[in-house]
Design a protein around this motif. Sequence first.
Motif, PDB file in Angstrom:
ATOM      1  N   ASN A   1       0.828  -1.209   0.000  1.00 39.93           N
ATOM      2  CA  ASN A   1       0.000   0.000   0.000  1.00 39.93           C
ATOM      3  C   ASN A   1       0.861   1.257   0.000  1.00 39.93           C
ATOM      4  O   ASN A   1       0.510   2.262  -0.639  1.00 39.93           O
ATOM      5  N   LEU A   2       1.986   1.205   0.702  1.00 43.23           N
ATOM      6  CA  LEU A   2       2.893   2.351   0.711  1.00 43.23           C
ATOM      7  C   LEU A   2       3.537   2.557  -0.663  1.00 43.23           C
ATOM      8  O   LEU A   2       3.759   3.703  -1.089  1.00 43.23           O
ATOM      9  N   VAL A   3       3.828   1.469  -1.358  1.00 42.20           N
ATOM     10  CA  VAL A   3       4.381   1.576  -2.715  1.00 42.20           C
ATOM     11  C   VAL A   3       3.360   2.212  -3.649  1.00 42.20           C
ATOM     12  O   VAL A   3       3.689   3.105  -4.449  1.00 42.20           O
ATOM     13  N   VAL A   4       2.108   1.752  -3.556  1.00 37.09           N
ATOM     14  CA  VAL A   4       1.040   2.339  -4.368  1.00 37.09           C
ATOM     15  C   VAL A   4       0.892   3.826  -4.058  1.00 37.09           C
ATOM     16  O   VAL A   4       0.731   4.660  -4.958  1.00 37.09           O
ATOM     17  N   MET A   5       0.958   4.157  -2.775  1.00 35.82           N
ATOM     18  CA  MET A   5       0.837   5.554  -2.366  1.00 35.82           C
ATOM     19  C   MET A   5       1.977   6.394  -2.943  1.00 35.82           C
ATOM     20  O   MET A   5       1.752   7.510  -3.445  1.00 35.82           O
ATOM     21  N   ALA A   6       3.200   5.870  -2.888  1.00 39.22           N
ATOM     22  CA  ALA A   6       4.345   6.618  -3.410  1.00 39.22           C
ATOM     23  C   ALA A   6       4.229   6.841  -4.915  1.00 39.22           C
ATOM     24  O   ALA A   6       4.480   7.950  -5.418  1.00 39.22           O
ATOM     25  N   PHE A   7       3.793   5.805  -5.642  1.00 37.36           N
ATOM     26  CA  PHE A   7       3.721   5.916  -7.103  1.00 37.36           C
ATOM     27  C   PHE A   7       2.497   6.701  -7.567  1.00 37.36           C
ATOM     28  O   PHE A   7       2.358   6.940  -8.769  1.00 37.36           O
ATOM     29  N   SER A   8       1.613   7.085  -6.642  1.00 38.57           N
ATOM     30  CA  SER A   8       0.526   7.981  -7.027  1.00 38.57           C
ATOM     31  C   SER A   8       1.038   9.402  -7.251  1.00 38.57           C
ATOM     32  O   SER A   8       0.327  10.235  -7.822  1.00 38.57           O
ATOM     33  N   PHE A   9       2.261   9.683  -6.789  1.00 34.75           N
ATOM     34  CA  PHE A   9       2.894  10.993  -6.991  1.00 34.75           C
ATOM     35  C   PHE A   9       3.969  10.935  -8.078  1.00 34.75           C
ATOM     36  O   PHE A   9       4.763  11.861  -8.213  1.00 34.75           O
ATOM     37  N   ASN A  10       3.976   9.868  -8.838  1.00 35.16           N
ATOM     38  CA  ASN A  10       4.980   9.705  -9.886  1.00 35.16           C
ATOM     39  C   ASN A  10       4.483  10.305 -11.210  1.00 35.16           C
ATOM     40  O   ASN A  10       3.280  10.425 -11.439  1.00 35.16           O
ATOM     41  N   LYS A  11       5.419  10.665 -12.057  1.00 34.56           N
ATOM     42  CA  LYS A  11       5.097  11.140 -13.397  1.00 34.56           C
ATOM     43  C   LYS A  11       5.882  10.291 -14.389  1.00 34.56           C
ATOM     44  O   LYS A  11       7.003  10.640 -14.785  1.00 34.56           O
ATOM     45  N   PRO A  12       5.303   9.159 -14.810  1.00 40.23           N
ATOM     46  CA  PRO A  12       6.041   8.252 -15.699  1.00 40.23           C
ATOM     47  C   PRO A  12       6.203   8.841 -17.095  1.00 40.23           C
ATOM     48  O   PRO A  12       5.368   9.622 -17.557  1.00 40.23           O
ATOM     49  N   LYS A  13       7.262   8.423 -17.757  1.00 42.66           N
ATOM     50  CA  LYS A  13       7.515   8.903 -19.117  1.00 42.66           C
ATOM     51  C   LYS A  13       6.803   8.054 -20.154  1.00 42.66           C
ATOM     52  O   LYS A  13       6.489   8.524 -21.239  1.00 42.66           O
ATOM     53  N   GLY A  14       6.560   6.787 -19.839  1.00 42.21           N
ATOM     54  CA  GLY A  14       5.851   5.906 -20.760  1.00 42.21           C
ATOM     55  C   GLY A  14       4.434   5.619 -20.307  1.00 42.21           C
ATOM     56  O   GLY A  14       3.841   6.355 -19.522  1.00 42.21           O
ATOM     57  N   ARG A  15       3.894   4.507 -20.797  1.00 41.89           N
ATOM     58  CA  ARG A  15       2.523   4.137 -20.448  1.00 41.89           C
ATOM     59  C   ARG A  15       2.434   3.439 -19.104  1.00 41.89           C
ATOM     60  O   ARG A  15       1.377   3.433 -18.482  1.00 41.89           O
TER      61      ARG A  15
END
Length: 264
Positions: free
Chosen positions: A24-38
């Motif tokens: 859940n913490l990983v999901v939370m962290a990646f909700s603030f990510n800006k990926p370059k691909g899909r």
Amino acid sequence: MRWLRKNLVVIAGLLTLAYMILPNLVVMAFSFNKPKGRFNYSWQEFSLDAWKDPCGVADMCASLSLSLQLAAWATVGAVVFGTLIAFALVRYRFRARGAVNSLIFLPMAMPEVVMAASMLTLFLNMGIELGFWTVLIAHITFCLSFVVTAVKARVVSMDPRLEEAARDLYASPTQTFLRVTLPIVAPGIAAGALLAFALSFDDFIITNFNAGSTVTFPMFVWGSAQRGTPVQINVIGTAMFVLAVLMVMAGQIITNRRKKTATA
């Protein structure tokens, strides 16, 4: 070593809890990510874009709304029928009571794919068109066992002398139920309701078999994972996780306040 042996159970419990919360913490962290691909699988840079526009992905919020509606109605249906069944199994003696008591646990023990296939077969043989209502019926069916188990445990542990005292004080059956029985059983009903809501919202296998053209949020996530995972999925997951934690904390605070009031 003596301290370690003394606190081994506590340490093991905390490590297990950390292991369960880590995804859940990983999901939370990646909700603030800006990926370059899909695909949102590797960290690129911090961004609040997904949080500013959580419905930026086509059809995602529609599927989320549908899942919330299904979970809400499935919870209501499972709580109503499950509470009645729990009281009937504990308070009354009737033929086949033991068989019903055993069969009620089958959906909990049965693999989901078996139940999903059996429900699909039933709907097809009855000529029912697959869609919202078939998913709702299927969700109520498999949530029912969990509600019955939670409420039944509370009813079994209830002291019958409390109801007898209420009747001795000339309380009517309705007053006894509303002012004595229901408040005592309420924690079990609440636990069953929360469990039913979480199970219904999260279900994929049974929903996928009986949904037809209906797309719920778990089905949307599964479909998106094949062609690209939008960050907004992590946003919704984080919001649901935080909401669940806040509800648990609120329930714990209310319980502690009631205990303090009762002992005061």
